[in-house]
Scaffold this motif. Structure first.
Motif, PDB file in Angstrom:
ATOM      1  N   LEU A  67    -118.186 -84.864 -28.145  1.00 57.32           N
ATOM      2  CA  LEU A  67    -118.186 -86.319 -28.051  1.00 57.32           C
ATOM      3  C   LEU A  67    -118.516 -86.933 -29.413  1.00 57.32           C
ATOM      4  O   LEU A  67    -117.895 -87.911 -29.831  1.00 57.32           O
ATOM      5  CB  LEU A  67    -119.176 -86.789 -26.983  1.00 57.32           C
ATOM      6  N   LYS A  68    -119.470 -86.338 -30.120  1.00 58.75           N
ATOM      7  CA  LYS A  68    -119.810 -86.837 -31.453  1.00 58.75           C
ATOM      8  C   LYS A  68    -118.628 -86.691 -32.408  1.00 58.75           C
ATOM      9  O   LYS A  68    -118.388 -87.562 -33.241  1.00 58.75           O
ATOM     10  CB  LYS A  68    -121.033 -86.102 -31.998  1.00 58.75           C
ATOM     11  N   THR A  83    -108.365 -86.639 -31.506  1.00 51.87           N
ATOM     12  CA  THR A  83    -107.547 -86.194 -30.370  1.00 51.87           C
ATOM     13  C   THR A  83    -107.861 -84.751 -30.008  1.00 51.87           C
ATOM     14  O   THR A  83    -108.007 -84.415 -28.826  1.00 51.87           O
ATOM     15  CB  THR A  83    -106.042 -86.353 -30.683  1.00 51.87           C
ATOM     16  N   ALA A  84    -107.986 -83.897 -31.009  1.00 53.27           N
ATOM     17  CA  ALA A  84    -108.296 -82.484 -30.741  1.00 53.27           C
ATOM     18  C   ALA A  84    -109.638 -82.350 -30.029  1.00 53.27           C
ATOM     19  O   ALA A  84    -109.764 -81.601 -29.052  1.00 53.27           O
ATOM     20  CB  ALA A  84    -108.298 -81.692 -32.045  1.00 53.27           C
ATOM     21  N   ALA A  85    -110.653 -83.070 -30.508  1.00 53.01           N
ATOM     22  CA  ALA A  85    -111.977 -83.001 -29.876  1.00 53.01           C
ATOM     23  C   ALA A  85    -111.949 -83.601 -28.478  1.00 53.01           C
ATOM     24  O   ALA A  85    -112.556 -83.064 -27.549  1.00 53.01           O
ATOM     25  CB  ALA A  85    -113.005 -83.717 -30.743  1.00 53.01           C
ATOM     26  N   ALA A  86    -111.216 -84.701 -28.300  1.00 53.95           N
ATOM     27  CA  ALA A  86    -111.123 -85.339 -26.978  1.00 53.95           C
ATOM     28  C   ALA A  86    -110.400 -84.439 -25.983  1.00 53.95           C
ATOM     29  O   ALA A  86    -110.776 -84.378 -24.807  1.00 53.95           O
ATOM     30  CB  ALA A  86    -110.425 -86.691 -27.087  1.00 53.95           C
ATOM     31  N   LYS A  87    -109.374 -83.726 -26.445  1.00 53.47           N
ATOM     32  CA  LYS A  87    -108.669 -82.786 -25.558  1.00 53.47           C
ATOM     33  C   LYS A  87    -109.595 -81.654 -25.130  1.00 53.47           C
ATOM     34  O   LYS A  87    -109.593 -81.254 -23.962  1.00 53.47           O
ATOM     35  CB  LYS A  87    -107.427 -82.217 -26.255  1.00 53.47           C
ATOM     36  N   SER A  88    -110.370 -81.130 -26.063  1.00 46.96           N
ATOM     37  CA  SER A  88    -111.323 -80.062 -25.721  1.00 46.96           C
ATOM     38  C   SER A  88    -112.368 -80.566 -24.731  1.00 46.96           C
ATOM     39  O   SER A  88    -112.698 -79.885 -23.758  1.00 46.96           O
ATOM     40  CB  SER A  88    -112.029 -79.547 -26.972  1.00 46.96           C
TER      41      SER A  88
END
Length: 156
Positions: A67-68, A83-88
Motif C-alpha cells: 500500500l505504501k 499499478t504493479a504494487a496495486a495488482k500485487s
C-alpha cells in the motif's frame, strides 16, 4: 592491525631477543593503527552524511509495504510502479479472502474478506486510471478498515 596482532602473538611465544623486537613492532603498528582509525573517524564525521530520517513512519495504521508503494509511486507520478504494487495488493487480497481465519469467527471473515478485496480492487482501478484523487480515497478506505478486521482476526 594485523601486524599488531601478529607481533603481540610473536612476543608471547618467541625467545627473548625475537620477543623484544616483536614488542617494538607491536608498539609502532599499534600507534599506526590508532592514528589510522582516528583519521578514518574524522573523515567519516566530516564527509559522510550517513542515514537521515526524512519522514516519520505512520503510527496510526498497520504496516503495509504494498500500500505504501502505491501511495508513494502515485504521488510521484510513477503509475507503472503504482499499478504493479496495486495488482500485487489486490491479488493478495483475493487470496486472503479465500483463506481460513486462525482467530475470530468465520462469519466475520466472510464479511470482511470480500470487503477488503473490493477496496483493493477499487484502488487498482483508480491507479490504472491514473486518478490521484481516486487513489487517495481508496487508500483512506483501506487504511480505515484495518482495525475492524485486525481487532477480530489478528489481535495482540
Amino acid at each position: 592491525m594485523l601486524l599488531t596482532h601478529g607481533a603481540a602473538h610473536l612476543r608471547m611465544k618467541a625467545d627473548p631477543i625475537v620477543a623484544e623486537r616483536a614488542g617494538r613492532i607491536m608498539r609502532l603498528t599499534a600507534l599506526g593503527t590508532l592514528l589510522l582509525f582516528l583519521a578514518a573517524g574524522v573523515l567519516v564525521a566530516t564527509h559522510v552524511d550517513g542515514f537521515a530520517i526524512t519522514k516519520m513512519a505512520a503510527t496510526d495504521s498497520p504496516a503495509n509495504p504494498l500500500l505504501k508503494q502505491v501511495i508513494f509511486a502515485s504521488k510521484e507520478g510513477k503509475w507503472d510502479a503504482a499499478t504493479a504494487a496495486a495488482k500485487s495488493l489486490d491479488s493478495n487480497a483475493a487470496l486472503l479472502e479465500k483463506a481460513t481465519p486462525k482467530k475470530g469467527d468465520a462469519s466475520s471473515w466472510e464479511k470482511l474478506g470480500p470487503k477488503y478485496h473490493k477496496n483493493t480492487s477499487a484502488l487498482l482501478t483508480a491507479v490504472e486510471k491514473k486518478d490521484a484523487d481516486g487513489v487517495k480515497t481508496a487508500v483512506g478506505t483501506i487504511q480505515g478498515s484495518c482495525k475492524e478486521c485486525h481487532s477480530v482476526h489478528k489481535g495482540k
